[in-house]
Design a protein around this motif. Sequence first.
Motif, mmCIF file in Angstrom:
data_model
loop_
_atom_site.group_PDB
_atom_site.id
_atom_site.type_symbol
_atom_site.label_atom_id
_atom_site.label_comp_id
_atom_site.label_asym_id
_atom_site.label_seq_id
_atom_site.Cartn_x
_atom_site.Cartn_y
_atom_site.Cartn_z
ATOM 1 N N ALA A 71 -3.331 -33.936 22.332
ATOM 2 C CA ALA A 71 -3.888 -34.344 21.038
ATOM 3 C C ALA A 71 -5.019 -35.344 21.213
ATOM 4 C CB ALA A 71 -2.782 -34.939 20.174
ATOM 5 N N ASP A 72 -5.889 -35.390 20.231
ATOM 6 C CA ASP A 72 -6.999 -36.347 20.204
ATOM 7 C C ASP A 72 -6.710 -37.367 19.105
ATOM 8 O OD1 ASP A 72 -9.370 -37.683 20.515
ATOM 9 O OD2 ASP A 72 -10.570 -36.219 19.393
ATOM 10 N N VAL A 73 -6.195 -38.546 19.519
ATOM 11 C CA VAL A 73 -5.799 -39.577 18.544
ATOM 12 C C VAL A 73 -6.406 -40.915 18.964
ATOM 13 C CG1 VAL A 73 -3.692 -38.488 17.697
ATOM 14 C CG2 VAL A 73 -3.626 -39.725 19.839
ATOM 15 N N ALA A 91 -1.581 -36.246 10.280
ATOM 16 C CA ALA A 91 -0.749 -35.120 9.854
ATOM 17 C C ALA A 91 -1.428 -33.776 10.043
ATOM 18 C CB ALA A 91 -0.339 -35.296 8.394
ATOM 19 N N ARG A 92 -2.770 -33.746 10.030
ATOM 20 C CA ARG A 92 -3.492 -32.476 10.171
ATOM 21 C C ARG A 92 -4.215 -32.346 11.512
ATOM 22 N NH1 ARG A 92 -6.732 -32.210 4.506
ATOM 23 N NH2 ARG A 92 -7.036 -34.417 5.030
ATOM 24 N N THR A 93 -3.952 -33.284 12.434
ATOM 25 C CA THR A 93 -4.603 -33.246 13.736
ATOM 26 C C THR A 93 -3.878 -32.272 14.659
ATOM 27 O OG1 THR A 93 -5.287 -35.560 13.513
ATOM 28 C CG2 THR A 93 -5.279 -34.635 15.742
ATOM 29 N N PRO A 94 -4.600 -31.337 15.280
ATOM 30 C CA PRO A 94 -3.948 -30.369 16.174
ATOM 31 C C PRO A 94 -3.132 -31.068 17.264
ATOM 32 C CG PRO A 94 -6.206 -29.712 15.750
ATOM 33 C CD PRO A 94 -6.056 -31.066 15.150
ATOM 34 N N PHE A 95 -2.032 -30.487 17.604
ATOM 35 C CA PHE A 95 -1.069 -30.965 18.593
ATOM 36 C C PHE A 95 -0.305 -32.213 18.122
ATOM 37 C CE2 PHE A 95 -4.324 -28.760 21.197
ATOM 38 C CZ PHE A 95 -3.533 -27.720 21.638
ATOM 39 N N VAL A 102 -3.855 -47.450 25.995
ATOM 40 C CA VAL A 102 -3.953 -46.112 25.406
ATOM 41 C C VAL A 102 -3.720 -46.226 23.910
ATOM 42 C CG1 VAL A 102 -3.020 -43.768 25.364
ATOM 43 C CG2 VAL A 102 -3.112 -45.042 27.520
ATOM 44 N N PRO A 103 -4.696 -45.884 23.066
ATOM 45 C CA PRO A 103 -4.479 -45.938 21.617
ATOM 46 C C PRO A 103 -3.306 -45.042 21.216
ATOM 47 C CG PRO A 103 -6.802 -45.628 22.109
ATOM 48 C CD PRO A 103 -6.063 -45.450 23.404
ATOM 49 N N ASN A 104 -2.400 -45.615 20.462
ATOM 50 C CA ASN A 104 -1.242 -44.880 19.936
ATOM 51 C C ASN A 104 -0.272 -44.402 21.017
ATOM 52 O OD1 ASN A 104 -2.115 -44.965 17.137
ATOM 53 N ND2 ASN A 104 -3.735 -43.550 17.782
ATOM 54 N N PHE A 105 -0.277 -45.087 22.161
ATOM 55 C CA PHE A 105 0.707 -44.750 23.193
ATOM 56 C C PHE A 105 2.130 -44.900 22.658
ATOM 57 C CE2 PHE A 105 3.661 -46.073 26.510
ATOM 58 C CZ PHE A 105 3.471 -45.094 27.484
ATOM 59 N N SER A 106 2.324 -45.831 21.726
ATOM 60 C CA SER A 106 3.650 -46.058 21.178
ATOM 61 C C SER A 106 4.172 -44.874 20.387
ATOM 62 C CB SER A 106 3.650 -47.304 20.277
ATOM 63 O OG SER A 106 3.614 -48.482 21.039
ATOM 64 N N ALA A 107 3.268 -43.971 19.966
ATOM 65 C CA ALA A 107 3.730 -42.826 19.164
ATOM 66 C C ALA A 107 4.703 -41.943 19.942
ATOM 67 C CB ALA A 107 2.539 -42.015 18.665
#
Length: 409
Positions: free
Chosen positions: A142-144, A157-161, A77-82
Motif C-alpha cells: 500500500a501507498d500510505v 478506506a479507498r486506498t488500494p491494498f 515509517v509513516p503509519n507503521f503502527s497500522a
Amino acid sequence: MSTLALDPSVLLGRLYISFWIPAALLTVALLLKLPTIIRLWRDPLLRAVGGVLLFACTVFVFCVPSMIHRMNVLTGVPNFSAPWCYSLITANSGAGLLFIVTWRDGRGGRAGRSARIRRATRWIVSGYTLVVVALWVLFLLADVPVERVRDLDTYYARTPFMREEILLYLLAHTVACALSSRVIWDWVRDRGLDAWLRWGLRLLGGGYALSLLYDAAKVTAVVARWFGRDPDWLSTNLAPPVASLSAILLAAGFILPHAGQALHDRCRVRLAYHRLGPLYRVLRSATGSGPRFSLRATAELRLIRRETYIRDALLPLARHVDMDLTERAYAAAIAVGHPASRARAVSAAVGVLDAIENGGGAVRGDADPTVLLRDIAAISSALRHPKDLATVRALSAATPAPPSITVPE
C-alpha cells in the motif's frame, strides 16, 4: 458549545482515559493469573488465558494515539503502527476465540482434550497467523505516506491494498467475536454452572457483543467512505469508547470466576473457623491450653489447627460422657420442638458440658466418640445458644430416659 466543536486536545484526553482504564484492568488481571500460568504452563487453558490478557494489554497500550505516533517516529515509517496495531488486534481476537473454545471443552490437560478441540485449535492458530502475515504484506504493497493517528481507517478506506488490510483485520475480529459470543451464550444456558462462572460468562458475552458494535461502527464508516459519505465520527468518536467498555467487561469476565470463587472459598474457611469458636473456647477453658496462634498462618491452616485441637480434646473426654444423660437430653430437645439433627447436636453439647463440669467423672464403656468427633460444627453451633441448652438440661435432669430412646447417628 457542541461536542463536535470541542478542542481536539480535549477529545484526545478523553481517549487517553478510555484507553488506559481497560489497559490497567487487563494488566491487573494478567498479574493475578501470571503465577498460576507460569506454574502450570502445560495447561492449554491457562496458556490461552495468558495469551488473551497479554495481547489485550498490548492492544490498549499501543493503540493510544501518543504511542501510535511514537512508533511511527521510532521506525521512521509513516503509519507503521497500522499493521502493528492491526496485528495485535487480530492476535487478541484469535487468542480470545482459542480461550473460549478451550475453556468450553472444560477438561484441561492435553491428554484430556477432545480431537475436535485439538483440530479447532490448529485451525484458529494457523488461520489467524496467516491473517497477521497478510496484514504486513498488504501494508508493504500500500501507498500510505500521510501519518494518520486517529482516523487512518476512514482516511485510507479507498486506498488500494490498505483498503483490503482494513477490511481483513475487521473481518478477522468480527468472526472471532461472533463465534466467541455464540459459544458463550450457549454455555450460559447450561444449568450446571456455578453462579460465579455464570456471571463471568455474562460479562464476557456483553464484552464480545460490544466488540461487535465496535466492528459495526468501523465497517459502516469505511463502507460509507466508498460511496462518498463522511460519517467518520463512527470510527473516531464512537468506536474507541465502545472498545474500551468492551475491554472492561472482558477483563471483569476473566477475573470474576477465579477471584469470586477464591473469595467464596476464603469466606467459607473463615466462617467454618468462626463457627467452631464456642466449642473451642469451652474445651480450652477445660484443658487450660490451646493451639498456638500465628499471624503468618493462613486461614486454612488456622482452621485445620482448630479442628485438630478440638478432636484431640474431645477424644479422651468422650469416654466420660454420660450416655444416659445425652439420651434424656435428646428426648427433651425433641420435646421442645428441635428437629432431629438439631436435637442430636444439643444432646451432644449437654453431654460435653456435663463431662467437663464433673471433671471427667467415671469412664463409661458405652460412650462412642464417633458422633462427637463427626459433629463438632453442629455441637459448637448448639453452644451458641446457652438458653436452649439450659432448658434441655433442666428437662433432661427432671425426666428419666425411656429405655428405647437412643441418640441417632
